[in-house]
Motif scaffolding. Structure first.
Motif, short mmCIF file in Angstrom:
data_model
loop_
_atom_site.label_atom_id
_atom_site.label_comp_id
_atom_site.label_asym_id
_atom_site.label_seq_id
_atom_site.Cartn_x
_atom_site.Cartn_y
_atom_site.Cartn_z
N GLY A 48 1.28 -1.48 0.22
CA GLY A 48 -0.26 -0.13 -0.40
C GLY A 48 1.12 1.26 -0.07
N ASN A 49 2.52 1.10 0.30
CA ASN A 49 2.64 2.42 0.25
C ASN A 49 3.01 2.69 -1.11
OD1 ASN A 49 4.11 -0.03 -0.18
ND2 ASN A 49 5.61 0.57 0.59
N SER A 50 3.04 1.26 -2.26
CA SER A 50 3.26 1.62 -3.12
C SER A 50 1.77 1.90 -4.17
CB SER A 50 3.83 0.36 -4.27
OG SER A 50 4.40 0.51 -5.66
N LEU A 209 9.82 22.94 0.73
CA LEU A 209 9.06 21.70 0.25
C LEU A 209 9.13 20.81 0.76
CD1 LEU A 209 7.32 21.17 -1.94
CD2 LEU A 209 9.19 21.62 -3.82
N TRP A 210 7.90 19.95 1.15
CA TRP A 210 8.14 18.54 1.19
C TRP A 210 7.36 17.85 0.70
CZ3 TRP A 210 10.90 16.43 4.94
CH2 TRP A 210 11.37 17.67 5.81
N ASP A 211 7.83 16.53 0.34
CA ASP A 211 7.26 15.67 -0.97
C ASP A 211 6.68 14.67 0.08
OD1 ASP A 211 6.59 13.67 -1.96
OD2 ASP A 211 7.85 13.56 -3.61
N LEU A 212 5.19 14.05 0.36
CA LEU A 212 4.40 13.84 1.22
C LEU A 212 4.44 12.67 0.81
CD1 LEU A 212 2.56 16.03 3.02
CD2 LEU A 212 4.42 15.34 3.73
N CYS A 213 4.68 11.75 -0.44
CA CYS A 213 4.49 11.03 -0.79
C CYS A 213 4.03 9.61 -0.31
CB CYS A 213 4.31 10.14 -2.40
SG CYS A 213 4.31 11.01 -3.67
N HIS A 214 5.13 9.74 0.57
CA HIS A 214 5.02 8.14 1.74
C HIS A 214 4.38 8.69 3.29
CE1 HIS A 214 7.34 5.27 -0.96
NE2 HIS A 214 7.41 6.51 -1.00
N ALA A 215 4.26 10.15 2.77
CA ALA A 215 3.54 10.25 4.42
C ALA A 215 1.66 10.59 4.72
CB ALA A 215 4.15 11.69 4.72
N ALA A 216 1.48 10.88 3.91
CA ALA A 216 0.51 11.57 3.19
C ALA A 216 -0.97 10.01 3.60
CB ALA A 216 -0.12 12.27 2.16
N GLY A 217 -1.47 10.19 5.09
CA GLY A 217 -2.46 8.64 4.96
C GLY A 217 -1.70 8.21 6.03
N ALA A 218 -0.28 8.51 6.79
CA ALA A 218 0.50 6.90 6.96
C ALA A 218 0.66 7.15 8.15
CB ALA A 218 1.87 6.78 6.27
N CYS A 234 1.23 12.71 -3.65
CA CYS A 234 0.48 11.21 -4.18
C CYS A 234 -0.52 10.52 -3.99
CB CYS A 234 1.39 10.24 -4.76
SG CYS A 234 1.81 8.98 -3.80
N GLY A 235 -1.43 10.76 -4.17
CA GLY A 235 -2.95 9.95 -3.89
C GLY A 235 -3.05 8.32 -3.75
N TYR A 236 -2.13 8.02 -4.54
CA TYR A 236 -2.11 6.21 -5.27
C TYR A 236 -1.59 5.62 -3.87
CZ TYR A 236 2.17 7.24 -7.48
OH TYR A 236 3.22 8.61 -7.81
N LYS A 237 -0.80 5.76 -3.09
CA LYS A 237 -0.13 5.01 -1.91
C LYS A 237 -0.93 5.29 -0.59
CE LYS A 237 4.41 6.40 -3.54
NZ LYS A 237 5.13 5.76 -4.23
N GLY A 387 5.26 -2.52 2.90
CA GLY A 387 4.55 -1.50 3.55
C GLY A 387 2.99 -1.40 4.36
N VAL A 388 2.74 -0.91 5.45
CA VAL A 388 1.93 -1.12 6.02
C VAL A 388 0.20 -0.13 6.34
CG1 VAL A 388 3.18 -3.16 7.30
CG2 VAL A 388 2.21 -1.16 8.84
N ASN A 389 -0.03 -0.98 6.31
CA ASN A 389 -1.42 0.35 6.02
C ASN A 389 -2.56 0.07 7.38
OD1 ASN A 389 -4.37 2.08 5.64
ND2 ASN A 389 -3.65 2.09 3.29
N ALA A 390 -2.23 0.57 8.08
CA ALA A 390 -2.90 1.18 9.28
C ALA A 390 -4.23 0.29 9.42
CB ALA A 390 -2.68 2.02 10.37
N LEU A 391 -5.18 0.96 8.36
CA LEU A 391 -6.13 0.43 7.76
C LEU A 391 -6.96 -0.76 7.39
CD1 LEU A 391 -7.91 4.39 6.09
CD2 LEU A 391 -7.39 3.60 8.44
N TYR A 392 -6.23 -1.51 7.08
CA TYR A 392 -6.20 -2.72 6.60
C TYR A 392 -5.32 -4.03 6.62
CZ TYR A 392 -4.58 -1.09 1.97
OH TYR A 392 -3.55 -0.64 1.49
#
Ligand SMILES: Cc1ncc(COP(=O)(O)O)c(C=O)c1O
Length: 426
Positions: A48-50, A209-218, A234-237, A387-392
């Motif tokens: 889910g981190n990808s 400027l932060w790139d939050l690809c691996h932080a947004a939603g995590a 990004c919106g897809y990770k 990657g671990v998504n805490a929601l699932y």
């Protein structure tokens, strides 16, 4: 040469881990949120981190967008179904997860496009400064785009590791226009101190400027509290918006009036339907819009974000840390002596939402593991990422993943020629 697998000390070590997984899952306040996702039976999904898993709300939202809104509403849906405002509406929903007050986040386009726009706009906000700083270990697109912006504006790029930033800023801070970094290293999962880095960069008079690809939603990122200048992601990770989901751009309110992006598309115009020949930027973050947004993808992302309803980012973070910590415990016990090294930092405050293991056979091992129903990925040359998504993701998923990895290696499944052939996407 085949390895001698380390013996598990009886079954008690495994039983112990099973017991821990059961206890942790039983006490997990987010356990029921797995129902908000559609996951194939028998699959443990640790990628889910990808690409985030499919949120259950998305197929229905997409069907509605296609059949009712587009099929029946036709062009009237730009007004009737709020398509025109969708980039800002979805932006605010993402902003909420990032600790950003409304009116500072816009969605649409890709992370790479937002990086180009925001790096250029940042350099224009600091016209007397000629240096761009970025991380030598940054995701390649961030480095490529910084180089291109520098060529366009005749700037210099310095690639400076986060640990070396204080030294660099002490020497050349007065020359730095903008520093573009990621809080989470996409390969190792190392988490940097966003507050300290932001402070150091801004004390030098530069923009952060932060790139939050691996932080947004995590994890909680607290953009407003930290006084961050600009952020993309990004919106897809971890946001699970789907393949190629629209990305987002955060422009702190104090910079919006002077935010001068290079891609001056008509959607960012103050009065787009005046169709005037002169570009006058819209007020607020709306000026960060570019061209016609991908509405179907935006509506899918909007539906995906409902999976976060009623969930606090602190809760997500607590579970994510529990999952990654448990992963490392399982690895210590079950992978000992099998040639793996855990490269993700052990200290909780220094890791994001993934665990990376180094192994010389990383690629065929990831493929062999996928054949066993456990999906992670590989980053060249030798990292397995989980990657671990805490929601699932559950603690039992984590234990299953590590057990299957042990089995795949002991049985030498990675030697199967089918698993050694590189696919286009690793
Ligand atoms: C830190 C980071 N930035 C950017 C990207 C990708 O950019 P884009 O969404 O434009 O493909 C990735 C993709 O994994 C990433 O990890």
């Amino acid at each position: 040469m085949s390895r001698q697998p380390a013996a598990l000390h009886g079954t008690s070590a495994l039983e112990d881990l099973r017991g821990q997984a059961s206890a942790l899952d039983a006490a997990d306040p987010l356990a029921a949120h797995r129902e908000r996702f559609v996951l194939p039976d028998g699959v443990v999904y640790l990628d889910g981190n990808s690409l985030g898993a499919l949120p259950a709300a998305v197929p229905e939202a997409l069907a509605d967008a296609a059949h009712r809104q587009w099929g029946q509403g036709l062009i009237g849906s730009w007004n009737e179904h709020g398509w025109w405002r969708a980039p800002l509406r979805v932006g605010d929903t993402i902003g909420h997860l990032l600790g950003a007050a409304p009116g500072q986040t816009v969605t649409g386009d890709s992370t790479s496009v937002h990086l180009f726009n925001s790096l250029t706009a940042a350099a224009r906000l600091r016209p007397a400064r000629r240096l761009l700083l970025t991380d030598p270990g940054h995701f390649p697109t961030d480095m490529y785009i910084a180089d291109s912006v520098a060529r366009l504006l005749d700037l210099e790029v310095l690639r400076v590791a986060v640990d070396d930033l204080p030294r660099c800023l002490a020497a050349r801070g007065h020359e730095v226009a903008v520093a573009g970094y990621s809080p989470v290293d996409y390969r190792t999962g190392e988490l940097h101190d966003m507050a300290a880095v932001t402070r150091a960069v801004q004390e030098a008079g530069a923009l952060m400027l932060w790139d939050l690809c691996h932080a947004a939603g995590a994890l909680p990122v607290r953009l407003d509290d930290l006084g961050v200048d600009l952020a993309v992601g990004c919106g897809y990770k971890f946001l699970s918006g789907g393949p190629g989901a629209p990305a987002f751009l955060y422009v702190a309110r104090r910079h919006q009036d002077a935010f001068d992006q290079p891609l001056t598309g008509w959607n960012g115009h103050a009065d787009p339907f005046a169709l005037s020949g002169a570009y006058i930027p819209a007020r607020g973050v709306e000026r960060a819009r570019i061209g016609t947004p991908p509405i179907l993808s935006l509506l899918a992302l909007e539906a995906a974000l409902t999976a976060f309803e009623g969930v606090g980012m602190e809760q997500v973070r607590a579970k994510s840390l529990s999952l990654t910590g448990f992963f490392m415990d399982c690895a210590d016990t079950l992978l000992d002596g099998l040639g793996f090294t855990v490269v993700t930092p052990r200290q909780a405050h220094r890791r994001g939402s993934q665990v990376a293991l180094r192994h010389a056979e990383a690629y065929p091992l990831v493929r062999a593991l996928a054949a066993r129903g456990v999906i992670g990925d590989m980053r060249a040359p030798d990292l397995l990422r989980f990657g671990v998504n805490a929601l699932y993701v559950s603690h039992h998923d984590v234990l299953t993943a590590v057990r299957q990895l042990r089995e795949a290696l002991i049985r030498e499944e990675h030697r199967d020629p089918r698993h050694r052939q590189r696919a286009a996407v690793t």
